[in-house]
Design an enzyme around this catalytic site. Structure first.
Site, short mmCIF file in Angstrom:
data_model
loop_
_atom_site.label_atom_id
_atom_site.label_comp_id
_atom_site.label_asym_id
_atom_site.label_seq_id
_atom_site.Cartn_x
_atom_site.Cartn_y
_atom_site.Cartn_z
N GLN A 102 0.85 -1.20 0.00
CA GLN A 102 0.00 0.00 0.00
C GLN A 102 0.89 1.24 0.00
O GLN A 102 1.77 1.39 0.85
CB GLN A 102 -0.93 0.03 1.22
N TYR A 174 -6.06 10.66 4.01
CA TYR A 174 -4.67 10.96 3.64
C TYR A 174 -4.61 11.76 2.33
O TYR A 174 -5.64 12.12 1.77
CB TYR A 174 -3.86 9.67 3.60
C1 LIG Z 1 -3.58 -1.53 13.66
C2 LIG Z 1 -4.24 -1.00 12.45
C3 LIG Z 1 -3.50 -0.35 11.46
C4 LIG Z 1 -4.10 0.14 10.30
N1 LIG Z 1 -3.32 0.68 9.32
C5 LIG Z 1 -3.89 0.98 8.11
C6 LIG Z 1 -3.07 1.35 7.02
O1 LIG Z 1 -1.84 1.38 7.10
N2 LIG Z 1 -3.69 1.65 5.84
C7 LIG Z 1 -5.05 1.60 5.70
O2 LIG Z 1 -5.56 1.87 4.62
N3 LIG Z 1 -5.85 1.23 6.73
C8 LIG Z 1 -5.30 0.89 7.91
N4 LIG Z 1 -6.09 0.42 8.92
C9 LIG Z 1 -7.55 0.20 8.69
C10 LIG Z 1 -7.80 -1.26 8.28
O3 LIG Z 1 -7.26 -1.55 7.00
C11 LIG Z 1 -9.30 -1.60 8.25
O4 LIG Z 1 -9.93 -0.77 7.30
C12 LIG Z 1 -9.98 -1.41 9.60
O5 LIG Z 1 -9.20 -1.98 10.63
C13 LIG Z 1 -11.37 -2.05 9.61
O6 LIG Z 1 -11.27 -3.43 9.35
P1 LIG Z 1 -11.40 -4.52 10.54
O7 LIG Z 1 -12.66 -4.22 11.28
O8 LIG Z 1 -11.45 -5.84 9.81
O9 LIG Z 1 -10.20 -4.39 11.42
C14 LIG Z 1 -5.50 -0.03 10.12
C15 LIG Z 1 -6.24 -0.66 11.12
C16 LIG Z 1 -5.63 -1.16 12.24
C17 LIG Z 1 -6.47 -1.88 13.27
#
Ligand SMILES: Cc1cc2nc3c(=O)[nH]c(=O)nc-3n(C[C@H](O)[C@H](O)[C@H](O)COP(=O)(O)O)c2cc1C
Length: 379
Positions: A102, A174
Site C-alpha cells: 500500500q 490521507y
Molecule cells: C492496527 C491498524 C493499522 C491500520 N493501518 C492501516 C493502514 O496502514 N492503511 C489503511 O488503509 N488502513 C489501515 N487500517 C484500517 C484497516 O485496514 C481496516 O480498514 C480497519 O481496521 C477495519 O477493518 P477490521 O474491522 O477488519 O479491522 C488499520 C487498522 C488497524 C487496526
C-alpha cells in the site's frame, strides 16, 4: 463446511488469478526503523499471516519523506529501501498469496514532530478537524507534480522488490483523499475548484502508476482504496464518490477497495438512508472491476453473507491479527478453533509488536476485545 463461495478463485482484469476472495486489509504495525526500512519483527508478523488469503496488503508505505504520517511507518521513498522491501515481498508470497504494497502520502495527517521540524503539506493550508492538528502548507504546483512522480517511482520500486501489486491509498483522510475533498482542497488551479478538478490529483496518480505497470510489468496489480464519505462540511459526499468511481472505471485499476468501519454500513452523513454503501457502489462499477469491502468481518458466515450480497473480495483486518491462521482453519473445517478474542498472553505467538499493541489498545480499542481472562486480570 469448506465449500464457501469465498474460496473460489477470481481472475482480475489484468489476467492474474487470485486464489480466493479473501484479503488481509492494510494495517500498519508502526514498527519500521526510523528511516522507514523494515524490521525483522515486521517480516515475522507478515510471514505468520501469509499463505491463506488471496491478497495480503501491507500497512501504508510513504512515497516521499514529507509523506510520512507517523513513527514506525514503512517507506518506499527511495532505492535504499529495496533490500528490505524485497524481504517483505518474499515473506508475503507464501502459497500463492499475492503481495500488495500500500503506497501513500499522509499529507495534513502528519505533524512537524514526525517530519523532524518540517511543516506538513496538503492540497491547501487547511488544518484537519481534530484536536492539536497543525495547519499544513499548500503544495506548490511543482511539488504536486513531483508527488505524482513519487507514486510512480514507488510503483517501480514495488515491482523491483517482487511485489505482485500496489494499492493506492486514496482513503482514510490521507493526501490522495485530501485532494479530492472540498474540505482540504480549496485550490483554484488545475488541482481544485470543482468536483472534476478535485479528481485530477488522484486520477493523475493512477495514470502514472498504470503507465509504469504497462511499461514494466503488465501483470502487476493496481488497487485503489477509497473512503466513500466525510463528516466535515464541506466534505466528500456519496454522490462525489460515485462520480469518482465512474472515472476510475475507465482507468486500468484492477480492484476498488472501500474503507468502511463496518462492511454492511450505510451512510454516515445521511442517517435516514439505510442502504449499505456497497450496494450503492456495486451497480455503477464496471462489470469487470471487482469490489473489495472491509469492516468488522470476523466469522466465515459474515464473509459469506457479503459475498452473497454481490461483493467480490472481503478484506479482514483485526480478525487476522487475532487469528493469523483463520483461512487455514476454515479450510480444514476447524472453525471452532478460530480465535475471536485476543489475549495479551498470545503477544509473542501472534508476533504483535509493542507499537502495534499500543495502537490497537488506543485508536482501535473498541473493536479489539481482550480475552475474558485478561479483562479479569485488568491487564
Ligand atoms: C492496527 C491498524 C493499522 C491500520 N493501518 C492501516 C493502514 O496502514 N492503511 C489503511 O488503509 N488502513 C489501515 N487500517 C484500517 C484497516 O485496514 C481496516 O480498514 C480497519 O481496521 C477495519 O477493518 P477490521 O474491522 O477488519 O479491522 C488499520 C487498522 C488497524 C487496526
Amino acid at each position: 463446511m469448506t465449500n464457501y463461495h469465498f474460496f473460489k478463485p477470481y481472475t482480475l482484469r489484468n489476467g492474474v488469478t487470485i486464489k480466493n476472495r479473501l484479503a488481509m486489509s492494510p494495517m500498519t504495525e508502526q514498527s519500521s526503523f526510523e528511516d522507514g526500512s523494515i524490521t525483522n519483527d515486521e517480516i515475522a508478523y507478515y510471514r505468520l499471516r501469509a499463505g491463506g488469503v488471496g491478497m495480503m496488503i501491507t500497512g501504508c508505505a510513504n512515497v516521499n519523506d514529507l509523506g510520512k504520517g507517523f513513527e514506525g511507518e514503512l517507506s518506499v521513498a527511495n532505492r535504499k529501501m529495496l533490500p528490505g522491501l524485497t524481504r517483505l515481498a518474499n515473506a508475503m508470497k507464501l502459497n500463492h498469496t499475492k503481495a500488495i504494497l500500500q503506497i501513500f502520502s499522509a499529507g495534513r495527517m502528519s505533524n512537524s514532530k514526525v517530519l523532524r521540524g518540517k511543516q506538513p503539506v496538503s492540497a491547501s493550508a487547511v488544518a484537519p478537524l481534530r484536536p492539536g492538528a497543525e495547519t499544513p502548507r499548500a503544495l506548490t504546483n511543482e511539488e504536486v507534480e513531483q508527488t505524482i512522480k513519487d507514486f510512480a517511482s514507488a510503483t517501480q520500486l514495488a515491482i523491483d522488490a517482487g511485489f505482485d501489486g500496489v494499492e493506492l491509498h486514496g482513503a482514510n483522510t490521507y493526501l490522495m483523499q485530501q485532494f479530492f475533498s472540498p474540505h482540504s482542497n480549496r485550490r483554484t488551479d488545475k488541482w481544485g475548484g470543482t468536483l472534476e478538478k478535485r479528481m485530477n490529483f488522484p486520477l493523475a496518480v493512477v495514470a502514472v502508476c498504470a503507465e509504469v505497470i504497462k511499461q514494466r510489468k503488465p501483470s502487476f496489480i493496481l488497487g485503489y482504496r477509497i473512503s466513500p464519505e466525510e463528516l466535515e462540511t464541506p466534505g466528500i459526499r456519496l454522490a462525489d464518490t460515485l462520480a469518482l468511481i465512474k472515472k476510475l472505471n475507465d482507468t486500468p485499476i484492477d480492484y476498488l477497495h472501500i474503507s468502511l468501519a463496518d462492511a454492511f454500513a450505510s451512510s454516515i452523513v445521511d442517517r435516514d438512508d439505510h442502504q449499505p454503501i456497497f450496494e450503492k457502489i456495486k451497480p455503477i462499477l464496471a462489470p469487470d472491476l471487482p469490489l473489495m469491502v472491509v469492516g468488522h468481518l470476523a466469522t466465515p458466515a459474515q464473509v459469506e453473507k457479503l459475498m452473497a450480497a454481490g461483493v467480490d473480495f472481503a478484506a479482514m483486518g483485526r480478525e487476522l491479527i487475532r487469528e493469523p491462521k483463520w483461512v487455514q482453519k476454515v479450510e480444514a473445517g476447524d472453525e471452532k478453533a478460530i480465535r475471536y478474542t485476543f489475549s495479551l498472553r498470545d503477544l509473542d505467538e501472534l508476533k504483535v509488536t509493542p507499537p502495534l499493541l499500543n495502537f490497537l489498545m488506543t485508536a482501535f480499542r473498541k473493536g479489539f476485545p481482550l480475552s475474558t481472562d485478561d479483562e479479569q486480570l485488568k491487564l
